[in-house]
Write an enzyme that holds these catalytic residues in place. Structure first.
Site, PDB file in Angstrom:
ATOM      1  N   THR A  60      -6.328 -10.697   0.234  1.00 35.35           N
ATOM      2  CA  THR A  60      -6.555  -9.276   0.041  1.00 35.35           C
ATOM      3  C   THR A  60      -8.041  -9.089  -0.212  1.00 35.35           C
ATOM      4  OG1 THR A  60      -6.048  -7.404  -1.363  1.00 35.35           O
ATOM      5  CG2 THR A  60      -5.907  -9.530  -2.405  1.00 35.35           C
ATOM      6  N   GLU A 101      -0.379  -8.208  -3.505  1.00 37.41           N
ATOM      7  CA  GLU A 101       0.001  -8.972  -4.705  1.00 37.41           C
ATOM      8  C   GLU A 101       1.474  -8.806  -5.063  1.00 37.41           C
ATOM      9  OE1 GLU A 101      -2.775  -7.282  -4.316  1.00 37.41           O
ATOM     10  OE2 GLU A 101      -4.458  -8.165  -5.416  1.00 37.41           O
ATOM     11  N   LYS A 142      -9.933   3.533   2.115  1.00 36.24           N
ATOM     12  CA  LYS A 142      -8.780   3.237   2.970  1.00 36.24           C
ATOM     13  C   LYS A 142      -8.945   3.914   4.320  1.00 36.24           C
ATOM     14  CE  LYS A 142      -5.563   0.788   1.190  1.00 36.24           C
ATOM     15  NZ  LYS A 142      -4.351   0.143   1.612  1.00 36.24           N
ATOM     16  N   TRP A 174      -8.667  -1.725   4.288  1.00 40.49           N
ATOM     17  CA  TRP A 174      -9.602  -1.485   3.199  1.00 40.49           C
ATOM     18  C   TRP A 174     -11.035  -1.669   3.655  1.00 40.49           C
ATOM     19  CZ3 TRP A 174      -8.098  -3.591  -2.266  1.00 40.49           C
ATOM     20  CH2 TRP A 174      -6.869  -3.033  -2.630  1.00 40.49           C
TER      21      TRP A 174
HETATM   22  P1  AMP Z   1      -2.848  -3.766   0.221  1.00 38.77           P
HETATM   23  O1  AMP Z   1      -2.850  -4.872  -0.762  1.00 38.77           O
HETATM   24  O2  AMP Z   1      -3.892  -3.891   1.259  1.00 38.77           O
HETATM   25  O3  AMP Z   1      -1.503  -3.562   0.777  1.00 38.77           O
HETATM   26  O4  AMP Z   1      -3.235  -2.413  -0.547  1.00 38.77           O
HETATM   27  C1  AMP Z   1      -2.548  -2.027  -1.694  1.00 38.77           C
HETATM   28  C2  AMP Z   1      -3.054  -0.700  -2.147  1.00 38.77           C
HETATM   29  O5  AMP Z   1      -2.842   0.280  -1.156  1.00 38.77           O
HETATM   30  C3  AMP Z   1      -2.370  -0.171  -3.371  1.00 38.77           C
HETATM   31  O6  AMP Z   1      -2.866  -0.720  -4.556  1.00 38.77           O
HETATM   32  C4  AMP Z   1      -2.629   1.319  -3.243  1.00 38.77           C
HETATM   33  O7  AMP Z   1      -3.920   1.660  -3.712  1.00 38.77           O
HETATM   34  C5  AMP Z   1      -2.603   1.547  -1.754  1.00 38.77           C
HETATM   35  N1  AMP Z   1      -1.289   2.034  -1.318  1.00 38.77           N
HETATM   36  C6  AMP Z   1      -0.262   1.352  -0.800  1.00 38.77           C
HETATM   37  N2  AMP Z   1       0.747   2.166  -0.486  1.00 38.77           N
HETATM   38  C7  AMP Z   1       0.365   3.413  -0.829  1.00 38.77           C
HETATM   39  C8  AMP Z   1       0.976   4.703  -0.772  1.00 38.77           C
HETATM   40  N3  AMP Z   1       2.185   4.900  -0.278  1.00 38.77           N
HETATM   41  N4  AMP Z   1       0.254   5.734  -1.237  1.00 38.77           N
HETATM   42  C9  AMP Z   1      -0.988   5.591  -1.749  1.00 38.77           C
HETATM   43  N5  AMP Z   1      -1.612   4.410  -1.817  1.00 38.77           N
HETATM   44  C10 AMP Z   1      -0.940   3.327  -1.365  1.00 38.77           C
END
Ligand code: AMP
Length: 542
Positions: free
Chosen positions: A187, A332, A440, A445
């Site tokens: 990540t 995570e 995002k 990211w």
């Molecule tokens: P990742 O580890 O790349 O999957 O990113 C995780 C992060 O994405 C989370 O900590 C959130 O900040 C964001 N995220 C994931 N799903 C959502 C959602 N449905 N709405 C808003 N933010 C989200």
């Protein structure tokens, strides 16, 4: 007194053996990077995964060693999911959208022994191969007839189908310890290098059970599932494992993620459930709107990775009778944490209230415990108003990053998600902000810190702050705010050009705005939220 039940380890390979035995004739359909549609069954998958397990053994891969993939969603990638993890090695999925420096860092950090790649990534692999120390072998996931021409790799390049052809399909999946590692996914955070999250067989199986439940992703043997979310992004949210557990048909889109290709596949393969980030669904909806199309079979779509806009939920539900499942998770968390599925007493809510509910990320799936805490770490009430740091715990939540000397990220046994959220009295969680400043863009990211670092290398820049400004297509795009040196005549164009070759193209800021000064807080930190308030609509027309 001990219970008297059998002790059977929870292993990834058992998902495949179950699918082969009980759903052997169920189809797996893939749009290949070679251009055609490939179809076979779970029986074929299991047989070829065993061949690949033998091939990995022949390559000298030992238990616990990392087998990397740089690939789209497709059947060969699926075979590697089981061949690698099932044989005791660790499947390491690489994200091809990362900058080449990050990819090289991750491959070396994980000490990947072999990298399997789709032929579309040949140029990328050749550049990466020149930089990395660890892997000695690269395998093109294709047949002899489609082997790409090698410039750098030649002696270390192998052909996937040659390995399959040369291997026996007799292989007994070893009974490894259920707590041993099965897969690895990095990540990319705001600061420092990407961090590896190392899943175990046990955590993966428990996540699979919970994610398949009716109030989670609601998957069954009658489903035809299209994972649009990439298999390199947290194991496609667990769908490859879930499909095996329940015996669903699987439909893999390959590299063609545009609206027209997805719609064609959804219709031709009678997809009932799909999953992806909002950006992808924007493209699909635009195409279906434009062509006055419809969905004859799709009844549900999971939207996560970024907030699902209400307009999108409304379009799917009202125009196309496709139910939206808004979900939240993190690398995570394997990744599933919450899903927004209604409770019985919410079914009769008036429509505006239903949409307000669906804008929330939902309630915790079984296995995930969550709480929100204030600045002093005190738990906040579930009143739908108090916002605090979202903390989670559960058997598929990471407790330590892979190969990291840092202390465990846990605080009193809870994992701090870095998200700010509210929870209502029904247990529905809603993200209100991110404590991190990462941007995002289309579900991926972008690190603002990295952009700021590069901008500050420019001789005319005094201070640079990067924020995510709302964008009609990508959710957010980086906007660079710059205080320039006195008397400097540097232009926006010159600053943007400065990023060429220093940053992956899709991470580059879309625009630069010159400002006179940057607001700072009491401890000297930049008050980014003030700048966000001011510039959040910079890319929104009108
Ligand atoms: P990742 O580890 O790349 O999957 O990113 C995780 C992060 O994405 C989370 O900590 C959130 O900040 C964001 N995220 C994931 N799903 C959502 C959602 N449905 N709405 C808003 N933010 C989200």
């Amino acid at each position: 007194m001990q219970g008297l039940m059998m002790q059977q380890p929870l292993l990834v390979a058992s998902l495949l053996t179950h699918a082969e035995r009980h759903h052997g004739a169920r189809e797996i359909v893939s749009r290949r990077v070679e251009g055609d549609i490939h179809r076979y069954t779970y029986r074929d998958l299991a047989q070829r995964a065993r061949r690949m397990a033998n091939a990995l053994a022949a390559l000298g891969i030992q238990p616990g060693e990392r087998v990397a993939t740089l690939a789209w969603n497709g059947y060969r990638h699926m075979e590697l999911y089981f061949a690698a993890s099932g044989s005791g090695a660790v499947l390491h999925t690489l994200n091809p959208r990362l900058h080449i420096d990050q990819l090289a860092y991750i491959i070396d950090h994980a000490q990947d022994r072999v990298v399997f790649f789709d032929v579309t990534f040949m140029p990328l692999i050749e550049s990466v191969a020149a930089r990395v120390k660890s892997p000695k072998v690269f395998v093109a996931m294709t047949d002899r007839a489609h082997m790409p021409r090698a410039h750098v790799l030649s002696t270390m390049l192998m052909c996937y189908e040659d390995l399959i052809d040369a291997s026996s399909d007799a292989f007994d999946w070893p009974l490894v310890d259920e707590n041993s590692a099965s897969s690895l996914c990095y990540t990319s955070g705001t600061t420092g290098h990407p961090k590896g999250v190392l899943y175990s067989h046990r955590s993966t199986l428990l996540h699979t059970f919970s994610a398949a439940l009716p109030d989670s992703l609601n998957c069954s043997a009658r489903d035809s599932i299209l994972p649009v979310v990439p298999m390199f992004h947290v194991n496609a949210w667990g769908l490859p494992y879930i499909a095996c557990m329940v015996g669903a048909k699987l439909v893999f889109p390959g590299a063609a993620l545009d609206g027209a290709s997805l719609h064609e596949l959804i219709e031709s393969e009678q997809v009932t459930l799909s999953a992806g980030v909002p950006t992808v669904w924007q493209g699909l909806l635009a195409h279906v709107d434009e062509t006055k199309g419809s969905f004859s079979s799709m009844r549900r779509t999971v939207i996560g990775g970024a907030p699902c806009p209400t307009a999108m939920a409304a379009a799917f539900q009202e125009r196309y009778q496709v139910d939206v499942l808004h979900a939240w998770g993190m690398t995570e968390l394997s990744p599933l944490g919450t899903v927004c599925s209604f409770k019985a007493h919410q079914l009769a809510l008036p429509q505006p209230d239903r949409y307000a509910l669906q804008a929330k990320q939902g309630r915790a799936v079984f296995g995930i415990d969550m709480k929100i805490v204030g600045p002093q770490g005190l738990e906040l009430p579930w009143d739908g108003r108090s916002a605090g740091d979202l903390m989670v715990r559960g058997p598929w939540v990471t407790r330590q990053y892979f190969g990291s000397d840092d202390a465990s990220p846990l605080s009193d046994g809870w994992f701090p998600t870095g998200d700010i959220a509210k929870i209502d009295p029904d247990g529905f969680m809603q993200i209100t902000d991110r404590s991190k400043d990462v941007i995002k863009s289309g579900g991926e990211w972008i690190s603002s810190a990295e952009i700021e670092n590069i901008a500050c290398l420019h001789p005319d820049v005094t201070t640079a702050v990067c924020i995510g400004a709302r964008h009609p297509k990508w959710d957010e795009r980086p906007l660079l705010l710059v205080v320039k040196k006195p008397d400097s005549a540097v232009t926006e164009h010159e600053l943007l050009r400065f990023f060429d070759g220093r940053l992956a193209k899709w991470c580059m800021p879309d625009a630069v705005v010159f400002i006179d000064s940057v607001p700072h807080g009491a401890t000297g930190k930049v008050l980014k939220h003030q700048l966000r308030d001011q510039f959040t609509d910079y890319f929104v027309p009108g």
